[in-house]
Design a protein around this motif. Structure first.
Motif, PDB file in Angstrom:
ATOM      1  N   PHE A 191       0.833  -0.959  -0.137  1.00  0.00           N
ATOM      2  CA  PHE A 191      -0.143  -0.334   0.256  1.00  0.00           C
ATOM      3  C   PHE A 191       0.860   1.519  -0.049  1.00  0.00           C
ATOM      4  CE2 PHE A 191      -3.478  -2.702   0.755  1.00  0.00           C
ATOM      5  CZ  PHE A 191      -5.167  -2.118   0.563  1.00  0.00           C
ATOM      6  N   ALA A 192       1.905   0.994   0.823  1.00  0.00           N
ATOM      7  CA  ALA A 192       2.962   2.046   0.553  1.00  0.00           C
ATOM      8  C   ALA A 192       3.633   2.619  -0.916  1.00  0.00           C
ATOM      9  CB  ALA A 192       4.216   2.667   1.185  1.00  0.00           C
ATOM     10  N   TYR A 193       3.671   1.019  -2.126  1.00  0.00           N
ATOM     11  CA  TYR A 193       3.629   1.431  -3.162  1.00  0.00           C
ATOM     12  C   TYR A 193       2.855   2.269  -4.125  1.00  0.00           C
ATOM     13  CZ  TYR A 193       5.214  -0.304  -7.700  1.00  0.00           C
ATOM     14  OH  TYR A 193       5.948   0.062 -10.079  1.00  0.00           O
ATOM     15  N   ILE A 194       1.720   1.806  -4.010  1.00  0.00           N
ATOM     16  CA  ILE A 194       0.384   2.343  -4.443  1.00  0.00           C
ATOM     17  C   ILE A 194       0.111   2.835  -4.165  1.00  0.00           C
ATOM     18  CG2 ILE A 194      -2.244   1.944  -4.575  1.00  0.00           C
ATOM     19  CD1 ILE A 194      -2.004  -1.295  -4.673  1.00  0.00           C
ATOM     20  N   GLY A 195       0.226   3.635  -2.216  1.00  0.00           N
ATOM     21  CA  GLY A 195      -0.546   5.327  -2.827  1.00  0.00           C
ATOM     22  C   GLY A 195       0.734   6.006  -2.705  1.00  0.00           C
ATOM     23  N   GLY A 196       1.748   5.739  -2.971  1.00  0.00           N
ATOM     24  CA  GLY A 196       2.873   6.989  -3.305  1.00  0.00           C
ATOM     25  C   GLY A 196       2.553   6.798  -4.792  1.00  0.00           C
ATOM     26  N   SER A 197       2.565   5.942  -5.652  1.00  0.00           N
ATOM     27  CA  SER A 197       2.448   5.726  -6.804  1.00  0.00           C
ATOM     28  C   SER A 197       1.549   6.338  -7.348  1.00  0.00           C
ATOM     29  CB  SER A 197       2.588   4.447  -7.108  1.00  0.00           C
ATOM     30  OG  SER A 197       3.450   4.073  -7.409  1.00  0.00           O
ATOM     31  N   LEU A 198       0.067   6.449  -7.162  1.00  0.00           N
ATOM     32  CA  LEU A 198      -1.183   6.692  -7.537  1.00  0.00           C
ATOM     33  C   LEU A 198      -1.382   8.931  -6.849  1.00  0.00           C
ATOM     34  CD1 LEU A 198      -3.312   4.205  -7.063  1.00  0.00           C
ATOM     35  CD2 LEU A 198      -2.277   4.861  -8.859  1.00  0.00           C
ATOM     36  N   GLY A 215       1.253   9.864  -4.443  1.00  0.00           N
ATOM     37  CA  GLY A 215       2.413  10.540  -3.647  1.00  0.00           C
ATOM     38  C   GLY A 215       2.739  11.680  -4.234  1.00  0.00           C
ATOM     39  N   LYS A 216       2.643  12.428  -3.587  1.00  0.00           N
ATOM     40  CA  LYS A 216       3.121  14.065  -4.086  1.00  0.00           C
ATOM     41  C   LYS A 216       4.799  14.806  -2.995  1.00  0.00           C
ATOM     42  CE  LYS A 216      -1.198  15.127  -6.508  1.00  0.00           C
ATOM     43  NZ  LYS A 216      -2.188  16.506  -6.426  1.00  0.00           N
ATOM     44  N   THR A 217       4.791  14.517  -2.010  1.00  0.00           N
ATOM     45  CA  THR A 217       5.632  15.071  -1.016  1.00  0.00           C
ATOM     46  C   THR A 217       6.371  13.880  -0.836  1.00  0.00           C
ATOM     47  OG1 THR A 217       3.563  15.598   0.238  1.00  0.00           O
ATOM     48  CG2 THR A 217       5.415  16.097   1.155  1.00  0.00           C
ATOM     49  N   PRO A 218       8.402  14.392  -1.337  1.00  0.00           N
ATOM     50  CA  PRO A 218       9.090  13.433  -0.590  1.00  0.00           C
ATOM     51  C   PRO A 218       9.370  12.874   0.761  1.00  0.00           C
ATOM     52  CG  PRO A 218       9.248  14.830  -2.207  1.00  0.00           C
ATOM     53  CD  PRO A 218       8.087  14.590  -1.881  1.00  0.00           C
ATOM     54  N   ASN A 233      11.622   8.537  -4.531  1.00  0.00           N
ATOM     55  CA  ASN A 233       9.949   8.152  -5.006  1.00  0.00           C
ATOM     56  C   ASN A 233       9.256   7.610  -3.807  1.00  0.00           C
ATOM     57  OD1 ASN A 233      11.235   8.323  -7.621  1.00  0.00           O
ATOM     58  ND2 ASN A 233      11.797   6.400  -8.211  1.00  0.00           N
ATOM     59  N   LYS A 234       9.770   7.502  -2.840  1.00  0.00           N
ATOM     60  CA  LYS A 234       9.015   7.124  -1.947  1.00  0.00           C
ATOM     61  C   LYS A 234       8.464   8.449  -0.531  1.00  0.00           C
ATOM     62  CE  LYS A 234      11.382   3.334  -0.676  1.00  0.00           C
ATOM     63  NZ  LYS A 234      12.066   2.776  -1.273  1.00  0.00           N
ATOM     64  N   THR A 235       7.111   8.702  -0.912  1.00  0.00           N
ATOM     65  CA  THR A 235       6.683   9.940  -0.404  1.00  0.00           C
ATOM     66  C   THR A 235       5.476  10.100   0.760  1.00  0.00           C
ATOM     67  OG1 THR A 235       4.299   9.053  -1.435  1.00  0.00           O
ATOM     68  CG2 THR A 235       6.398  10.306  -3.285  1.00  0.00           C
ATOM     69  N   LEU A 236       5.791  11.104   1.488  1.00  0.00           N
ATOM     70  CA  LEU A 236       4.682  10.415   2.900  1.00  0.00           C
ATOM     71  C   LEU A 236       3.224  10.502   2.681  1.00  0.00           C
ATOM     72  CD1 LEU A 236       4.999  11.837   5.583  1.00  0.00           C
ATOM     73  CD2 LEU A 236       3.664  14.092   4.614  1.00  0.00           C
ATOM     74  N   GLU A 237       2.655  10.979   1.431  1.00  0.00           N
ATOM     75  CA  GLU A 237       1.727   9.742   1.142  1.00  0.00           C
ATOM     76  C   GLU A 237       1.771   8.198   1.000  1.00  0.00           C
ATOM     77  OE1 GLU A 237       1.627  13.894  -0.494  1.00  0.00           O
ATOM     78  OE2 GLU A 237       2.907  12.112  -0.724  1.00  0.00           O
ATOM     79  N   GLY A 238       3.000   7.607  -0.045  1.00  0.00           N
ATOM     80  CA  GLY A 238       2.599   6.055   0.580  1.00  0.00           C
ATOM     81  C   GLY A 238       3.054   5.817   2.042  1.00  0.00           C
ATOM     82  N   PHE A 239       3.490   6.142   2.683  1.00  0.00           N
ATOM     83  CA  PHE A 239       4.331   6.242   4.240  1.00  0.00           C
ATOM     84  C   PHE A 239       2.710   6.028   4.999  1.00  0.00           C
ATOM     85  CE2 PHE A 239       4.460   7.722   8.463  1.00  0.00           C
ATOM     86  CZ  PHE A 239       5.633   6.740   8.950  1.00  0.00           C
ATOM     87  N   PHE A 266       8.380   0.060  11.280  1.00  0.00           N
ATOM     88  CA  PHE A 266       9.628  -0.652  10.733  1.00  0.00           C
ATOM     89  C   PHE A 266       9.371  -1.184   9.602  1.00  0.00           C
ATOM     90  CE2 PHE A 266       9.587   0.920  15.456  1.00  0.00           C
ATOM     91  CZ  PHE A 266      11.206   1.165  15.484  1.00  0.00           C
ATOM     92  N   ALA A 267       8.633  -1.985   9.266  1.00  0.00           N
ATOM     93  CA  ALA A 267       8.384  -2.326   7.688  1.00  0.00           C
ATOM     94  C   ALA A 267       9.279  -1.113   7.061  1.00  0.00           C
ATOM     95  CB  ALA A 267       7.466  -2.814   6.642  1.00  0.00           C
ATOM     96  N   ILE A 268       8.630   0.177   7.511  1.00  0.00           N
ATOM     97  CA  ILE A 268       8.935   1.080   6.130  1.00  0.00           C
ATOM     98  C   ILE A 268      10.275   1.337   7.122  1.00  0.00           C
ATOM     99  CG2 ILE A 268       9.007   3.608   5.914  1.00  0.00           C
ATOM    100  CD1 ILE A 268       5.768   2.973   6.011  1.00  0.00           C
ATOM    101  N   VAL A 269      10.842   1.652   8.018  1.00  0.00           N
ATOM    102  CA  VAL A 269      12.480   1.974   8.254  1.00  0.00           C
ATOM    103  C   VAL A 269      13.346   0.964   7.779  1.00  0.00           C
ATOM    104  CG1 VAL A 269      13.640   1.812  10.473  1.00  0.00           C
ATOM    105  CG2 VAL A 269      12.024   2.518  10.594  1.00  0.00           C
TER     106      VAL A 269
END
Length: 275
Positions: free
Chosen positions: A164-171, A173-176, A184-190, A223-226
């Motif tokens: 969901f971090a990948y999907i959310g960030g791709s669809l 995501g605007k804020t690195p 490519n990883k964003t706050l929205e994806g986080f 921690f998965a994101i970490v």
């Protein structure tokens, strides 16, 4: 949705589905020997990827990682397992906590010892991950379901966060978030990943009337994101995109289990604190 995103998403989805079916089958069957072989096999491939990355600067790593895994499993089975587990789980959890603080305070550059060249660190984190899972599988049943199902649940939390971090960030995501490590990883994806884990936790709170599922899943998701950022940092330092190419759409084994190594270790540590 652009063409490249669609193609990559389809590749990732196919690979992830194939892996999920295999892993779910193995854990549902709950045959300890097969699970143990799977974990060692993954660790050996992961360390081979590290060896390939460091082939010009890390002589002898191809034998040292096998030695460390065999030694760790020997200690696990033939020494007081509580002591061995305690050492690994406490030290690795402390490492992930300290790294997360440096990471989100934007001081991760100060941790110069963190690199693929430091193979001992990677070996230690992988071994902690393996021992944590094996230790839980050897214990009496913790919840109303088998311990192997609990491990599957932890894997699901980490995988859901990643997906969901990948999907959310791709669809959307605007804020690195930490563009120095992974632009490519964003706050929205986080937040997409965290919310997915929160929803799963809420389902299990409803089913089992136990609020600890929320705490374990949400902290594990963080921690998965970490863990994902940890290996992204290592790859950036080594100037590589993926650790390997064995998994279409994902890269190497380390690219696939990066978030699991941190998240599952932390979630098992939390489980022993809470129960």
């Amino acid at each position: 949705m652009d063409k490249d995103y669609k193609n990559n998403f389809l590749k990732r989805s196919f690979t992830a589905s194939f892996l999920a079916i295999g892993i779910f089958t193995i854990f549902i069957l709950d045959i300890s020997a097969i699970i143990e072989i799977l974990l060692i096999f993954l660790a050996i491939i992961a360390m081979r990827e590290v060896a390939e990355i460091n082939k010009s600067s890390c002589r002898g790593i191809k034998t040292s990682y096998i030695w460390l895994i065999v030694l760790s499993l020997f200690l696990f089975y033939f020494v007081n397992s509580n002591i061995v587990f305690g050492i690994y789980i406490h030290l690795s959890s402390l490492f992930w906590l300290i790294f997360s603080i440096f990471l989100f305070s934007n001081n991760f550059q100060k941790l110069k010892f963190i690199s693929f060249q430091n193979s001992v660190l990677i070996q230690f984190l992988l071994t902690s991950f393996i021992i944590s899972i094996l230790f839980v599988l050897m214990l009496p049943q913790i919840f109303e379901f088998k311990n192997s199902i609990f491990i599957l649940l932890l894997i699901t939390v980490s995988a859901l966060t990643d997906t969901f971090a990948y999907i959310g960030g791709s669809l959307i995501g605007k804020t690195p978030l930490l563009k120095e490590i992974s632009p490519n990883k964003t706050l929205e994806g986080f937040f997409s990943g965290i919310i997915a884990a929160l929803i799963l936790g809420a389902v299990f709170v409803y089913l089992f009337d136990d609020m600890n599922f929320i705490y374990i899943f949400v902290i594990g998701s963080f921690f998965a994101i970490v863990g994902d950022y940890f290996f992204s940092h290592l790859k950036r330092k080594s100037n590589i995109k993926d650790t390997g190419s064995i998994l279409p759409g994902h890269g190497g084994i380390l690219d696939r289990i990066d978030s699991h190594i941190a998240a599952i270790t932390i979630m098992i540590f939390l489980t022993f604190l809470l129960y």
